[in-house]
Design a protein around this motif. Sequence first.
Motif, mmCIF file in Angstrom:
data_model
loop_
_atom_site.group_PDB
_atom_site.id
_atom_site.type_symbol
_atom_site.label_atom_id
_atom_site.label_comp_id
_atom_site.label_asym_id
_atom_site.label_seq_id
_atom_site.Cartn_x
_atom_site.Cartn_y
_atom_site.Cartn_z
ATOM 1 N N ALA A 266 9.075 -10.856 -11.795
ATOM 2 C CA ALA A 266 8.421 -9.559 -11.588
ATOM 3 C C ALA A 266 8.851 -9.026 -10.217
ATOM 4 O O ALA A 266 9.358 -9.772 -9.382
ATOM 5 C CB ALA A 266 6.902 -9.736 -11.650
ATOM 6 N N ASP A 267 8.678 -7.746 -9.974
ATOM 7 C CA ASP A 267 9.170 -7.187 -8.701
ATOM 8 C C ASP A 267 8.150 -7.393 -7.587
ATOM 9 O O ASP A 267 7.584 -6.441 -7.045
ATOM 10 C CB ASP A 267 9.570 -5.728 -8.876
ATOM 11 C CG ASP A 267 8.433 -4.861 -9.369
ATOM 12 O OD1 ASP A 267 7.497 -5.406 -9.987
ATOM 13 O OD2 ASP A 267 8.465 -3.640 -9.128
ATOM 14 N N TRP A 268 7.937 -8.649 -7.222
ATOM 15 C CA TRP A 268 7.020 -8.989 -6.135
ATOM 16 C C TRP A 268 7.560 -8.474 -4.798
ATOM 17 O O TRP A 268 8.747 -8.584 -4.512
ATOM 18 C CB TRP A 268 6.854 -10.516 -6.067
ATOM 19 C CG TRP A 268 6.379 -11.148 -7.341
ATOM 20 C CD1 TRP A 268 7.080 -12.003 -8.142
ATOM 21 C CD2 TRP A 268 5.095 -10.976 -7.975
ATOM 22 N NE1 TRP A 268 6.321 -12.378 -9.230
ATOM 23 C CE2 TRP A 268 5.096 -11.758 -9.155
ATOM 24 C CE3 TRP A 268 3.955 -10.236 -7.658
ATOM 25 C CZ2 TRP A 268 4.000 -11.827 -10.022
ATOM 26 C CZ3 TRP A 268 2.866 -10.299 -8.511
ATOM 27 C CH2 TRP A 268 2.890 -11.082 -9.679
ATOM 28 N N MET A 269 6.682 -7.956 -3.975
ATOM 29 C CA MET A 269 7.107 -7.446 -2.662
ATOM 30 C C MET A 269 7.622 -8.559 -1.750
ATOM 31 O O MET A 269 8.502 -8.322 -0.920
ATOM 32 C CB MET A 269 5.944 -6.727 -1.971
ATOM 33 C CG MET A 269 5.698 -5.340 -2.548
ATOM 34 S SD MET A 269 4.368 -4.470 -1.657
ATOM 35 C CE MET A 269 5.157 -4.204 -0.065
ATOM 36 N N HIS A 270 7.065 -9.760 -1.897
ATOM 37 C CA HIS A 270 7.503 -10.882 -1.060
ATOM 38 C C HIS A 270 8.979 -11.222 -1.293
ATOM 39 O O HIS A 270 9.619 -11.847 -0.443
ATOM 40 C CB HIS A 270 6.627 -12.114 -1.351
ATOM 41 C CG HIS A 270 6.947 -13.318 -0.532
ATOM 42 N ND1 HIS A 270 6.732 -13.379 0.835
ATOM 43 C CD2 HIS A 270 7.469 -14.539 -0.870
ATOM 44 C CE1 HIS A 270 7.102 -14.579 1.290
ATOM 45 N NE2 HIS A 270 7.554 -15.292 0.285
ATOM 46 N N ASN A 271 9.520 -10.799 -2.449
ATOM 47 C CA ASN A 271 10.934 -11.077 -2.759
ATOM 48 C C ASN A 271 11.849 -9.902 -2.420
ATOM 49 O O ASN A 271 13.054 -9.973 -2.683
ATOM 50 C CB ASN A 271 11.080 -11.405 -4.259
ATOM 51 C CG ASN A 271 10.351 -12.678 -4.646
ATOM 52 O OD1 ASN A 271 9.910 -13.429 -3.784
ATOM 53 N ND2 ASN A 271 10.230 -12.922 -5.945
ATOM 54 N N PRO B 124 13.714 -7.561 0.185
ATOM 55 C CA PRO B 124 14.133 -7.538 1.605
ATOM 56 C C PRO B 124 13.643 -6.297 2.358
ATOM 57 O O PRO B 124 13.558 -6.320 3.586
ATOM 58 C CB PRO B 124 15.664 -7.562 1.540
ATOM 59 C CG PRO B 124 16.048 -7.702 0.116
ATOM 60 C CD PRO B 124 14.830 -7.669 -0.758
ATOM 61 N N ALA B 125 13.288 -5.244 1.633
ATOM 62 C CA ALA B 125 12.748 -4.061 2.310
ATOM 63 C C ALA B 125 11.365 -4.333 2.888
ATOM 64 O O ALA B 125 10.922 -3.640 3.811
ATOM 65 C CB ALA B 125 12.681 -2.879 1.337
ATOM 66 N N HIS B 126 10.679 -5.344 2.360
ATOM 67 C CA HIS B 126 9.300 -5.623 2.786
ATOM 68 C C HIS B 126 9.092 -7.014 3.351
ATOM 69 O O HIS B 126 8.022 -7.300 3.910
ATOM 70 C CB HIS B 126 8.339 -5.417 1.607
ATOM 71 C CG HIS B 126 8.315 -4.024 1.099
ATOM 72 N ND1 HIS B 126 7.756 -2.969 1.802
ATOM 73 C CD2 HIS B 126 8.826 -3.477 -0.037
ATOM 74 C CE1 HIS B 126 7.900 -1.860 1.119
ATOM 75 N NE2 HIS B 126 8.548 -2.128 0.005
ATOM 76 N N SER B 127 10.062 -7.901 3.179
ATOM 77 C CA SER B 127 9.844 -9.317 3.503
ATOM 78 C C SER B 127 11.091 -9.920 4.125
ATOM 79 O O SER B 127 12.212 -9.673 3.662
ATOM 80 C CB SER B 127 9.505 -10.065 2.204
ATOM 81 O OG SER B 127 9.492 -11.450 2.401
ATOM 82 N N ALA C 1 7.977 -15.741 -4.336
ATOM 83 C CA ALA C 1 6.623 -15.180 -4.493
ATOM 84 C C ALA C 1 5.864 -15.905 -5.605
ATOM 85 O O ALA C 1 4.679 -16.220 -5.464
ATOM 86 C CB ALA C 1 6.693 -13.686 -4.807
ATOM 87 N N LYS D 254 7.614 -7.413 8.272
ATOM 88 C CA LYS D 254 8.097 -8.193 7.125
ATOM 89 C C LYS D 254 7.852 -9.684 7.318
ATOM 90 O O LYS D 254 8.198 -10.490 6.468
ATOM 91 C CB LYS D 254 9.598 -7.974 6.952
ATOM 92 C CG LYS D 254 9.993 -6.532 6.673
ATOM 93 C CD LYS D 254 11.508 -6.444 6.524
ATOM 94 C CE LYS D 254 11.965 -4.991 6.478
ATOM 95 N NZ LYS D 254 13.425 -4.876 6.353
ATOM 96 N N GLN E 188 1.320 -12.748 5.217
ATOM 97 C CA GLN E 188 2.399 -11.756 5.294
ATOM 98 C C GLN E 188 1.961 -10.545 4.471
ATOM 99 O O GLN E 188 1.461 -10.711 3.343
ATOM 100 C CB GLN E 188 3.694 -12.336 4.693
ATOM 101 C CG GLN E 188 4.876 -11.388 4.805
ATOM 102 C CD GLN E 188 5.887 -11.592 3.679
ATOM 103 O OE1 GLN E 188 5.526 -11.809 2.515
ATOM 104 N NE2 GLN E 188 7.168 -11.479 4.020
ATOM 105 N N ALA F 38 3.524 -8.311 2.735
ATOM 106 C CA ALA F 38 4.127 -8.169 1.405
ATOM 107 C C ALA F 38 3.474 -9.146 0.422
ATOM 108 O O ALA F 38 3.133 -8.768 -0.712
ATOM 109 C CB ALA F 38 5.632 -8.430 1.484
ATOM 110 N N ASP G 119 1.161 -8.654 -3.051
ATOM 111 C CA ASP G 119 1.425 -9.345 -4.325
ATOM 112 C C ASP G 119 0.170 -10.058 -4.842
ATOM 113 O O ASP G 119 -0.086 -10.092 -6.051
ATOM 114 C CB ASP G 119 2.551 -10.379 -4.150
ATOM 115 C CG ASP G 119 3.904 -9.740 -3.870
ATOM 116 O OD1 ASP G 119 4.114 -8.582 -4.281
ATOM 117 O OD2 ASP G 119 4.746 -10.405 -3.242
#
Lengths: 167, 167, 167
Positions: free
Chosen positions: B99-104, B106-109, B116, C3, C80, C82, C86
């Motif tokens: 899934a498009d987790w934010m932790h994965n 690079p724009a956010h983590s 994630a 991040k 974190q 991000a 999640d």
Amino acid sequence: MSKSSTVNARDVNASDVAAGATGAFMVRGETLTVQTEERVELTDITDRIVALVRASGIREGIVSLWSMHTTFAVFINESQKALHADIKRLLEMMVERDADWMHNDPAHSDCDRLNADAHLRAMLLGHSLTLQVSDGELVLGQWQRALVAELDGPRSRTLRVQMMGIS
Amino acid sequence: MSKSSTVNARDVNASDVAAGATGAFMVRGETLTVQTEERVELTDITDRIVALVRASGIREGIVSLWSMHTTFAVFINESQKALHADIKRLLEMMVERDADWMHNDPAHSDCDRLNADAHLRAMLLGHSLTLQVSDGELVLGQWQRALVAELDGPRSRTLRVQMMGIS
Amino acid sequence: MSKSSTVNARDVNASDVAAGATGAFMVRGETLTVQTEERVELTDITDRIVALVRASGIREGIVSLWSMHTTFAVFINESQKALHADIKRLLEMMVERDADWMHNDPAHSDCDRLNADAHLRAMLLGHSLTLQVSDGELVLGQWQRALVAELDGPRSRTLRVQMMGIS
């Protein structure tokens, strides 16, 4: 069916009495039995734990509740019939009973109870709680109740209760 | 592949021996290492905990198992290959890896492990267990085993084991 | 938005110092307040727990964190932004706010907060943690942080912190 939730008689405000208590250390163990009537059933055991804590003579310490079974869980929530129905429904949504679990497949498992769902649901709720005791009373918020979940009943279940602290 | 589950040699019935024990208090700490081989892998550590408890000299008390990692969980369930496969499948169903987790992202983590799913799965299983010790033995039901879940391996993982009680 | 994740200054390697410690036993209790601003909000309370442990004078033992609310959870994860987004998203996926929960239905429930989702989400995260203290410090892995989840805010929330062990 009652629409209300059970409220704790004493909303513990225990921080002052407990600061820096020292004294003789003791451990007490008890076994609590719960006879269940349904395959999936929630039971509120708070009053029984409160009574064990009061009888233990422990003033400051902890009480550990340990389910002695893989398919019998113990956790905290409000005690209200409507919410208990929601909890059962969530467990059914998260872990379907009739998915093709390997634990239910005789080609892979020698268990004939077909209870994979019960194992998986108990794992999500948890098998133990470690609560605080202060001023001789269980520490609980106003609406917090200790609940057990039968997930593969009906059966006779046991919970080990261990109290440990300063008497 | 065995279809059987591991059974504990001693189904502890410890309530009588533990009632009201008092004595000298002690704390022992140990570190247990688990080398994992797969990204997601379950390991039964029960026998190692049983041995640490026996060697500790603690008769009545508790043992805390603490994962030293965010993506390495510890929990209770039956030890059977089929059920362990079901547990992994449930984790995949509840928390999709891709899934498009934010932790994965690079724009956010700034984390480049794309793990994630491992963080979220470990959170659902939990990072610790607090078990009881009675009569010098770990208190466990007949089919209960202490399992660790590697969720972002392979890696060398550590679990801190703390035993505390009356010797 | 950063991040990065918060890292613990001390990656505790506590097994050697803790082996076989004995001494005077004590229990301390404190109440920690968290004022939340959103309906669903995660807060990192690690530094406050570290400070309480250091101030307690306890060298080897445990610290129990207990949420005094049914809809306020406490658990371990990385800190974190991000990942916290999640976590909130996963909670929404697992427990929909607007499903027709009985706890939100005036025909079945006298609760008018419409917070069934909060009760169910807190149950999955858990209401307590029992951590280890060794050599006078909280035992945590490098990225592990103690987080609380407000699930029905904004409100003023309390967490009871009990430290117990050898001073």
